[in-house]
Each structure stands twice: as structure tokens, then as C-alpha cells.
Write a protein that holds these residues in place. Sequence first.
Motif, short mmCIF file in Angstrom:
data_model
loop_
_atom_site.label_atom_id
_atom_site.label_comp_id
_atom_site.label_asym_id
_atom_site.label_seq_id
_atom_site.Cartn_x
_atom_site.Cartn_y
_atom_site.Cartn_z
N ARG A 294 0.82 -1.21 0.00
CA ARG A 294 0.00 0.00 0.00
C ARG A 294 0.86 1.26 0.00
N LYS A 308 -1.14 -4.92 2.77
CA LYS A 308 -2.45 -5.42 3.18
C LYS A 308 -2.61 -6.85 2.70
N GLU A 310 -4.12 -10.19 1.28
CA GLU A 310 -5.18 -10.49 0.32
C GLU A 310 -6.30 -11.29 0.96
N GLY A 312 -8.31 -11.80 4.45
CA GLY A 312 -8.55 -11.27 5.78
C GLY A 312 -8.12 -9.82 5.91
N ASP A 313 -8.64 -9.16 6.93
CA ASP A 313 -8.36 -7.75 7.16
C ASP A 313 -7.13 -7.64 8.06
N GLN A 314 -5.94 -7.79 7.45
CA GLN A 314 -4.70 -7.80 8.21
C GLN A 314 -3.68 -6.91 7.56
N ASP A 315 -3.12 -5.98 8.35
CA ASP A 315 -2.07 -5.09 7.87
C ASP A 315 -0.71 -5.62 8.31
#
Length: 346
Positions: A294, A308, A310, A312-315
Motif C-alpha cells: 500500500r 495489506k 489479500e 482477511g483484514d490484516q495489515d
Amino acid sequence: MTAHLEVDSISKVYGVVTALDQVSLAVEQGAYVVLLGPSGSGKTTLLSVIGGFTVPSAGRIAIAGRDVTAMSPAQRPTTTLFQDYALFPHMSVAGNVGFGLKVRRVPGPEREKRIAAALELVGLAGYGGRGIHEMSGGQRQRVALARALVVEPEILLLDEPLGALDLNLRRQMQDELLALQRRTGRSFVHVTHDQEEAMALASLVVVMNKGRIEDHGSPKRIYERPATLFTATFMGESTQISGRVSGANAVETVIGSLHADMTHPAGAEVVLIVRPENIRTDGAAIDLGTARIREATFQGAHYRVLAKAERGDQDFVLRLPPDQVVEQGAALRLSCRAESLVVLGR
């Protein structure tokens, strides 16, 4: 080990506000202790209690085996270097350095000898006759250090002494402080909110939060194996992956099942911590899945990359070598070694 500095169940209450809550700490002689934490964590209050400027509501302070809790700052075997240095502008450099000796009625010849030795110790030999207004910021700090050390305290207390300096001078003074502490063999207790400063100086890091000691240990242990989630978050950047323990050394997360050594029982809510430098792109043992870049910021020795997942919402925050081609939106297959994952309770 017999503690050179013993902080025993110290509390300090201001009305309804608890600044220190049952703080205990034992420090060996010759340690460089850094009290680290955010504003309001209690680190400056603790330093002030050790120096005698603040009277604790409960508990005791002992230095070199002697209870000093009821002693005034002048009676204690400590000196304090404040952030603003508190130098006397109407006095010469030598006058400032020798002020504590004069108060202690050290005879003139002995006083002059010790002033000269202290100035030489901090790299200011021959500067005794100069006025404070003639000195640079770094030189003024050295004058303040000489004034603090000339009285030969058991412990030197430093209250954010580098906060007013620019970055290059701050790093230079970090090196000089550490070298000075090693030459004198005295214990230093240093307050800062700067994690890098703590890592550069400390033999013992004490992380404080809400009036308590959150964690304490060597800089390496505190950074690599933090004991609490607060410590992990405060001591540098990390990727934090929330999950639930599903079995022996297994945690279910939004990016899949991850394996790590742990003692948490099945069903426990945990957070897996991995430092930026430990996230790899070469297929290490623990697969963290694919993530897309990002943001990427060039920082000289590396790129700091935000990515980020691909799935799940994981940084993720990671570092890539400066010669690697980094493009926004590019996909990276991320991984880490098993020993790089730290599992902490929520």
C-alpha cells in the motif's frame, strides 16, 4: 545480588490521581537504567521520588544499603540533571561546576582540582573561565554533567536531558553519556519517552504505564520478547495478528492457522507479534500469506513498507532492502521464522 538502588513498593497519590502504584525495582551498581513510557506513565514522578524532590505516599527508597526515604535532595547521594540544565547565567563555567562543592564547603584548592578534573572528564578542559552564554547547547549540557558528577554521587538522575537537542547532537550526546557512565562506573537513571534513545543507552530498560512497571529487562529482551502487549506496542513497530488458540501451539487468525511456541490454553484470545525486520519474502517456515504493497517509504538502509493481506483484514509493516524494486500494488508472499513470533495474551 545486593541492590545498589532499591525502590520498594513506592506509591504516590495526588488527590484522586495515582501517579505511582506499588512500584518496586532493584538496580545493581553501575547500571544504566532508562525509565521509558508515554506522558503520564509515572516515570518522571519515580525519578523525582528517587531524587527526594517528591515525597512518596507509601514505600521506601534505599541507596547503597541506606534508607534515604526521609532525606532531602541535598542529603541524598544523588544529583539530578534536568532537561533545561538549570545553569547559572551570571557564573562562569567553573563557577557552575563548582557550585555544589562550594555549598558542601569543600576547600578552595581541592575544589579547583575537582572542577578541572570534571571538566576534563566531559571534554571541556580549559573552558572554566568562559561564560555560559558563550557555550553551545551541547557544551552547556556537558557543563551540567560536570556539575552533577563533580560531587561524586552514588547515582546520577537524568530527566530527559537530550530532549532539547537536535537529532545529530542528540545522537552524539547519547554516545558521550554512555562512554561517561562506563568511565565513571556510576549508576545512571535516565528518563525518556524516546524508544531509540532507551535502546542506545540502557543496560536495563524499565517500561512504565499508568503508574506501574509494565516490563523491565535488557533492551534486547524487551524488544525481541516483550512481556506484555503494551510493551510490544510501545517498543517500536510491529505487525499484530489477533487470533484464538485452537490447540497445541496453534492459533486461528484471519490469515489462517499459525503455529508458535506458547503456554496459552485452548480458547485463549491472543495476539501474535512480529517485528518488521523479521517478516521475510524468501519462504521462511511460517507462511503469512500474500499481501499487496500500500505504501513504501525509502529510509536509507531499507524501505519501510505497509502491506495489506489479500486474505482477511490484516495489515503488515515490514522492511525491504534498498536495492529491491518496490511498487505500489505489488504482491509479496510473506513469511517469518517460528522463533520470530511472540504470542501475548490480550
